[in-house]
Design an enzyme around this catalytic site. Structure first.
Site, PDB file in Angstrom:
ATOM      1  CB  SER A   8     -63.802  93.734  58.773  1.00  0.00           C
ATOM      2  OG  SER A   8     -63.792  92.344  58.514  1.00  0.00           O
ATOM      3  CG  HIS A  33     -59.809  93.723  60.825  1.00  0.00           C
ATOM      4  ND1 HIS A  33     -58.922  93.810  61.873  1.00  0.00           N
ATOM      5  CD2 HIS A  33     -60.615  92.662  61.101  1.00  0.00           C
ATOM      6  CE1 HIS A  33     -59.185  92.866  62.751  1.00  0.00           C
ATOM      7  NE2 HIS A  33     -60.202  92.143  62.300  1.00  0.00           N
ATOM      8  CG  ASP A  35     -62.541  89.600  60.602  1.00  0.00           C
ATOM      9  OD1 ASP A  35     -62.019  89.652  61.731  1.00  0.00           O
ATOM     10  OD2 ASP A  35     -63.288  90.491  60.166  1.00  0.00           O
ATOM     11  CG  MET A  37     -63.186  83.632  60.595  1.00  0.00           C
ATOM     12  SD  MET A  37     -64.963  83.929  60.608  1.00  0.00           S
ATOM     13  CE  MET A  37     -65.001  85.689  60.977  1.00  0.00           C
ATOM     14  CG  MET A  68     -60.862  84.838  64.768  1.00  0.00           C
ATOM     15  SD  MET A  68     -62.400  85.628  64.254  1.00  0.00           S
ATOM     16  CE  MET A  68     -61.810  86.503  62.787  1.00  0.00           C
ATOM     17  CG  MET A 137     -62.919  88.971  69.403  1.00  0.00           C
ATOM     18  SD  MET A 137     -62.909  89.689  67.748  1.00  0.00           S
ATOM     19  CE  MET A 137     -64.495  89.115  67.104  1.00  0.00           C
ATOM     20  CG  ASP A 175     -63.481  92.577  64.980  1.00  0.00           C
ATOM     21  OD1 ASP A 175     -64.568  92.849  64.452  1.00  0.00           O
ATOM     22  OD2 ASP A 175     -62.692  91.748  64.509  1.00  0.00           O
TER      23      ASP A 175
END
Length: 220
Positions: A8, A33, A35, A37, A68, A137, A175
């Site tokens: 990530s 990956h 992420d 947010m 997310m 998660m 994750d």
């Protein structure tokens, strides 16, 4: 079972992201990956489609984008255009989950549904046949470097059972808090794809770390 390791970039050195993704690709990663947010659905703000597009030419690996964000649908086309290979989202963040899954597929990406530690697996009752990936998660989303929540392990096993009963080739990704010393246990519970951020990027030798993870997975 084929195991996949997905570093990530949340834990990478943001001042040299191109170098970082090339380094983990050389070290043996299977996916990169992202992420994503939004400081709304989760309490943090990270990267957007421009970063995805900027990194796409630097690696040949699939880009695994975890949204997310809320709402979801406006960003899906932007990340698909930016080069995402897989796009996962949280059902709580979409007004129409089936419509969002269809949108991801229409844009040529694989579709994933992400479930937080307290989100019930019943979300899969009417969606599993449309999924390419289930992302569980094992921390509460929003920040990297958190401790693995062990109560998620039975959930991993339950989702693996559902996937097997479906007869479909659906990846099961975990994750949060994944490390060398617990990756085998997570694999034994049923996961086949592992997101690791600080466990890889906080080490000096990415190849050695990913190699150690694969050695543990071989034991599983």
């Amino acid at each position: 079972m084929t195991f996949r390791i997905a570093p990530s970039i949340l834990s990478a050195d943001f001042s040299r992201l191109g170098d970082e993704v090339r380094a983990v690709e050389r070290a043996g990663a299977d996916l990169i990956h992202f992420d994503v947010m939004d400081n709304h659905y989760v309490p943090n703000l990270t990267v957007g489609p421009l970063v995805c597009a900027a990194l796409r030419p630097h690696v040949k690996l699939p880009l695994d984008v975890h949204l997310m964000v809320k709402p979801v649908d406006a960003l899906v086309p932007e990340f698909a255009k930016a080069g995402a290979s897989i796009i996962s989202f949280h059902p709580e963040a979409s007004d129409h989950v089936d419509r969002t899954l269809a949108l991801i597929k229409e844009l040529g990406c694989k579709a994933g549904l992400a479930l937080n530690p307290a989100t019930p697996v019943s979300w899969l009752d009417h969606t599993l046949e449309k999924l390419d990936l289930v992302l569980l998660m094992s921390v509460n989303p929003g920040f990297g470097g958190q401790q693995f929540i062990r109560s998620v392990l039975p959930k991993v096993t339950e989702v693996r059972r559902r996937i097997q009963e479906s007869g479909r080739d659906v990846w099961l990704e975990v994750d949060g808090g994944v490390k060398v010393d617990n990756i085998a246990e997570i694999a034994r519970a049923g996961a086949d794809t592992f997101v690791a951020g600080s466990a890889i990027f906080s080490t000096r030798d990415y190849k050695a770390t990913i190699g150690a993870m694969r050695a543990e997975l071989a034991k599983a």
